[in-house]
Design a protein around this motif. Structure first.
Motif, PDB file in Angstrom:
ATOM      1  N   VAL A 195       0.835  -1.323  -0.109  1.00 18.51           N
ATOM      2  CA  VAL A 195       0.175  -0.049  -0.039  1.00 18.51           C
ATOM      3  C   VAL A 195       0.691   1.050  -0.066  1.00 18.51           C
ATOM      4  O   VAL A 195       0.860   2.247  -0.808  1.00 18.51           O
ATOM      5  N   ALA A 196       1.986   1.343   0.778  1.00 18.53           N
ATOM      6  CA  ALA A 196       2.724   2.515   0.779  1.00 18.53           C
ATOM      7  C   ALA A 196       3.611   2.624  -0.416  1.00 18.53           C
ATOM      8  O   ALA A 196       3.647   3.610  -0.930  1.00 18.53           O
ATOM      9  N   THR A 197       3.909   1.575  -1.028  1.00 20.64           N
ATOM     10  CA  THR A 197       4.531   1.551  -2.437  1.00 20.64           C
ATOM     11  C   THR A 197       3.650   1.975  -3.427  1.00 20.64           C
ATOM     12  O   THR A 197       3.919   3.134  -3.965  1.00 20.64           O
ATOM     13  N   GLU A 198       2.263   1.742  -3.453  1.00 22.55           N
ATOM     14  CA  GLU A 198       1.546   2.217  -4.281  1.00 22.55           C
ATOM     15  C   GLU A 198       1.262   3.708  -4.087  1.00 22.55           C
ATOM     16  O   GLU A 198       1.267   4.510  -5.207  1.00 22.55           O
ATOM     17  N   ARG A 199       1.195   4.056  -2.803  1.00 21.23           N
ATOM     18  CA  ARG A 199       0.882   5.470  -2.669  1.00 21.23           C
ATOM     19  C   ARG A 199       1.925   6.472  -3.136  1.00 21.23           C
ATOM     20  O   ARG A 199       2.099   7.454  -3.804  1.00 21.23           O
TER      21      ARG A 199
ATOM     22  N   ASN B 245       2.890   9.285   4.974  1.00 24.89           N
ATOM     23  CA  ASN B 245       3.732   8.687   5.811  1.00 24.89           C
ATOM     24  C   ASN B 245       2.876   7.425   6.419  1.00 24.89           C
ATOM     25  O   ASN B 245       1.696   7.206   6.337  1.00 24.89           O
ATOM     26  N   LEU B 246       3.486   7.058   7.709  1.00 24.67           N
ATOM     27  CA  LEU B 246       2.916   5.883   8.255  1.00 24.67           C
ATOM     28  C   LEU B 246       1.769   6.248   9.228  1.00 24.67           C
ATOM     29  O   LEU B 246       1.009   5.231   9.472  1.00 24.67           O
TER      30      LEU B 246
ATOM     31  N   VAL C  34      -0.171  13.301   4.498  1.00 18.98           N
ATOM     32  CA  VAL C  34       0.883  13.615   3.401  1.00 18.98           C
ATOM     33  C   VAL C  34       1.879  14.441   3.893  1.00 18.98           C
ATOM     34  O   VAL C  34       1.648  15.570   4.615  1.00 18.98           O
ATOM     35  N   VAL C  35       3.257  14.312   3.653  1.00 19.14           N
ATOM     36  CA  VAL C  35       4.298  15.142   3.855  1.00 19.14           C
ATOM     37  C   VAL C  35       4.911  15.694   2.807  1.00 19.14           C
ATOM     38  O   VAL C  35       5.223  14.615   1.830  1.00 19.14           O
ATOM     39  N   CYS C  36       5.198  17.160   2.640  1.00 19.57           N
ATOM     40  CA  CYS C  36       5.937  17.463   1.595  1.00 19.57           C
ATOM     41  C   CYS C  36       6.669  18.255   2.264  1.00 19.57           C
ATOM     42  O   CYS C  36       6.737  19.328   3.028  1.00 19.57           O
TER      43      CYS C  36
END
Length: 181
Positions: free
Chosen positions: A18-22, A84-85, A89-91
């Protein structure tokens, strides 16, 4: 024991997937966040107002945008936004600005966005300004109280003159760097 390890492995693999897809842009929140960051650094306050739910977070980001514009923020490195976990969303964006040029540093702004149903419902930003910037603010507070009681009154917490505040802080920084250490 083996079943527990297998379940743990599958859960971890699923979370990683899921993290990789995001990270690969399949999460629509990434596009929304990238749009907010673009609007911020291109001084497009109308787009920010359309993307962020009205309230204190929007007020703070609009103030910060006015401050950044007046201090001539220039993007040096814009990192891709990521989920992130904590599922936000972090930018991060490294910038130069009049403060950094005067005091001799660059800084990275990190924005954290919670996005629900295509709207930013929570937004915060944090910079990594070095101690010299905070020493400047302390010096201004002590030696130039008219700045903190004038254009910088309630800065970042309800102030209404971000551009005038940023310019007053930059002017103060030019004096500050000339002081003997």
């Amino acid at each position: 024991m083996k079943i527990g390890m297998i379940l743990c492995f599958l859960a971890c693999a699923s979370a990683l997937s899921v993290a990789t897809e995001r990270q690969q842009g399949q999460d629509p929140r990434l596009g929304i966040a990238e749009g907010v960051i673009s609007a911020f650094y291109t001084w497009d306050s109308d787009s920010l107002e359309q993307s962020v739910v009205a309230g204190p977070d929007l007020d703070r980001v609009l103030y910060y945008q006015g401050w950044a514009r007046a201090a001539n923020y220039a993007v040096q490195t814009r990192y891709p936004c990521a989920v992130n976990l904590m599922d936000v969303v972090v930018c991060s964006v490294t910038v130069t600005d009049d403060f950094g040029r005067t005091l001799g540093y660059t800084a990275t702004d990190t924005f954290t966005l919670s996005i629900v149903d295509g709207r930013v419902v929570a937004l915060s930003s944090q910079g990594d300004d070095p101690p010299v910037f905070w020493a400047l603010i302390a010096w201004i507070t002590e030696h130039r109280p008219e700045v903190m009681q004038g254009p910088c009154e309630h800065y970042f917490s309800g102030g209404t003159t971000p551009g005038a505040c940023a310019k007053a802080v930059v002017d103060s920084a030019r004096i500050f760097v000339q002081l003997p250490r």
